[in-house]
Design an enzyme around this catalytic site. Structure first.
Site, short mmCIF file in Angstrom:
data_model
loop_
_atom_site.label_atom_id
_atom_site.label_comp_id
_atom_site.label_asym_id
_atom_site.label_seq_id
_atom_site.Cartn_x
_atom_site.Cartn_y
_atom_site.Cartn_z
N ASP A 170 0.84 -1.20 0.00
CA ASP A 170 0.00 0.00 0.00
C ASP A 170 0.88 1.26 0.00
OD1 ASP A 170 -2.37 1.52 0.14
OD2 ASP A 170 -2.36 1.51 2.32
N HIS A 253 -5.15 3.54 -6.37
CA HIS A 253 -6.28 3.43 -5.44
C HIS A 253 -7.63 3.50 -6.17
CE1 HIS A 253 -3.45 3.68 -2.12
NE2 HIS A 253 -4.44 3.31 -1.34
N HIS A 256 -8.07 0.00 -7.32
CA HIS A 256 -8.41 -0.79 -6.14
C HIS A 256 -9.90 -0.67 -5.84
CE1 HIS A 256 -9.51 -0.79 -1.86
NE2 HIS A 256 -8.74 -1.86 -1.78
N HIS A 271 -6.36 -5.00 1.45
CA HIS A 271 -6.30 -3.71 0.75
C HIS A 271 -4.95 -3.53 0.07
CE1 HIS A 271 -6.80 0.67 0.20
NE2 HIS A 271 -5.56 0.78 0.65
#
Length: 365
Positions: A170, A253, A256, A271
C-alpha cells in the site's frame, strides 16, 4: 485561487511498549473514552489495554459491521448514550475509519491505536466508506486529523506477516500516486495542491521501502523488532499516511476501488495486496520504462504480494467483469483524474491484462 495545503495528526508516537502510555496520553484529550474495537482484537489485547487504561474510565464497544455510513450513525448514537468525551479506535483499517467518523460526528477528539501496519489509514482525516454489501461508496473528509496516533511496534508485528507486507505494498503506491497528482495539477486529498513537504514525504516513503523493506520483512518473520522494522512501520503508517493525503491518490487506489465492483475470491485479498497489483497497472498506464516496472514488481513479489492475474484470483474473470472494474475506477468519485482525466475503462482493462503479460515474460527470462 488554488492553495497549497498540508495537514497531519497533532501527535504521533511509535515504539515498543507504546501501548503502556495509552491512558496517560488519552487523558490529555478527555476524561471518559469510547473504545471501539472488535472482539478478536479485544481478546488479544484486553489485558494490555486494561492495564494501560487503569484508572481511566472507558466504555468498550464492539465493531461488528461494515465501514459504512449506517454503522457510523449507530456508533455515534452509542457514544452519546455513554457520555464519552474522547474516542479510541483500536484495530485495523475499517475500525480506524469508523472511529474517525464517529469522533467527527460527535465533535470529539480521537486517538488511533492501529494493531497492524497494513494500511495508511491511521493518520488521515479521511474514511473510505462502503455499502453494507462491501461496494466502494465514497471518501468521507473531516475537519481535522486524529489528535493522537499511537503505534506499539511490538503489537503490530504480532499480526500475520501478510499484513506487514500488505502495508508495504500500500505504501509503495504513495510516491507514484503523489508524483502523478503533482504532474496533473490536481488537488491532493488534503483539499489543495500538493506542498513540497507532502511530495517529499511520499518520496521518503518509497526510498525507505526499497532500502529497508526486505530486511524488515525478514526480521518480522522471526518476530524481531530491528531498526529496519521501526523504519518500515513508520513508512507504512506515518510517511505513507501523510504522503497520500498531502501528495494525492491517483490510479492505483482508483483501480483498487474498482475491484469492489466484482464478486469472487479477489475479495479475500487485503487492501494492500490489491493496491500493490493496481500500482503495477498504474505504471503501465503511465508507460513507465520496463526496468522501472521490474523494480516495483520484483519488490512486491519478494514480499509475497500478488503480481499476476492468477495470484489476484482473476484467471477466470471475463472481459465484462474487468470492464466493471474499469468503469468504477474512472468514475467521478474516484481519483483516476489525478493521473489523467481522459483514461477510459477500456484502457484500464488493457493495462490489467498487460501487467499479467509483462510478469509472465519476466518469469520466462
Amino acid at each position: 485561487m488554488a492553495y497549497r495545503v498540508f495537514r497531519s495528526p497533532s501527535r504521533y508516537i511509535q515504539g515498543v511498549g507504546a501501548i503502556d502510555i495509552l491512558g496517560k496520553e488519552t487523558a490529555v484529550y478527555g476524561k471518559r473514552a469510547f473504545l471501539l474495537t472488535d472482539d478478536f482484537v479485544w481478546g488479544l489485547l484486553q489485558e494490555k489495554v486494561e492495564r494501560a487504561l487503569e484508572g481511566f474510565p472507558y466504555h468498550y464497544e464492539a465493531f461488528t459491521g461494515e465501514a459504512s455510513l449506517d454503522e457510523m450513525v449507530r456508533l455515534a448514537d452509542a457514544v452519546a448514550d455513554v457520555t464519552a468525551d474522547v474516542v479510541i479506535g483500536l484495530g485495523g483499517g475499517k475500525i480506524i475509519d469508523v472511529a474517525k467518523g464517529i469522533a467527527a460526528a460527535c465533535d470529539l477528539p480521537v486517538v488511533i491505536v492501529p494493531t497492524t501496519v497494513s494500511t495508511d489509514a491511521p493518520t488521515s482525516a479521511i474514511s473510505v466508506l462502503y455499502t453494507e454489501d462491501g461496494l466502494f461508496d465514497h471518501y468521507r473528509f473531516y475537519a481535522k486529523n486524529p489528535d493522537l496516533v499511537l503505534v506499539d511496534t511490538q503489537i503490530v508485528i504480532q499480526a500475520p506477516i501478510r499484513f506487514f507486507a500488505s502495508g508495504m505494498a500500500d505504501a509503495l503506491a504513495t510516491c507514484a500516486e503523489a508524483l502523478a497528482t503533482k504532474i496533473s495539477g490536481e488537488n491532493a486529498l488534503a483539499g489543495g495542491l500538493p506542498t513540497i513537504a507532502g511530495t517529499a514525504i511520499a518520496e521518503a516513503c518509497e526510498e525507505t521501502l526499497f532500502r529497508e523493506g526486505l530486511s524488515a520483512f525478514a526480521a518480522v518473520q522471526k518476530g524481531l523488532v530491528t531498526p529496519a522494522v521501526e523504519a518500515i512501520v513508520e513508512a507504512n503508517t506515518l510517511l505513507s499516511g501523510l504522503g497520500f493525503e498531502n501528495g494525492g491518490l491517483a490510479a492505483a487506489h482508483a483501480i483498487h476501488n474498482g475491484f469492489t465492483a466484482i464478486k469472487g475470491e479477489v475479495h479475500r485479498l487485503t487492501h494492500g495486496e490489491i493496491v500493490g497489483f493496481c500500482l503495477l497497472v498504474q505504471l503501465i498506464l503511465e508507460e513507465r520504462p520496463q526496468e522501472e516496472f521490474k523494480r516495483y514488481s520484483r519488490f512486491l513479489a519478494a514480499i509475497g504480494m500478488p503480481t499476476t492475474l492468477a495470484e489476484m484470483h482473476l484467471t477466470g474473470a471475463t472481459r465484462e467483469e474487468l470492464l466493471e472494474i474499469g468503469k468504477l475506477a474512472v468514475a467521478p468519485s474516484n481519483t483516476m483524474k489525478n493521473l489523467n482525466k481522459n483514461i477510459t475503462a477500456e484502457q484500464v482493462v488493457a493495462a490489467i491484462l498487460a501487467v499479467d503479460t509483462f510478469i509472465g515474460k519476466e518469469e520466462k527470462e
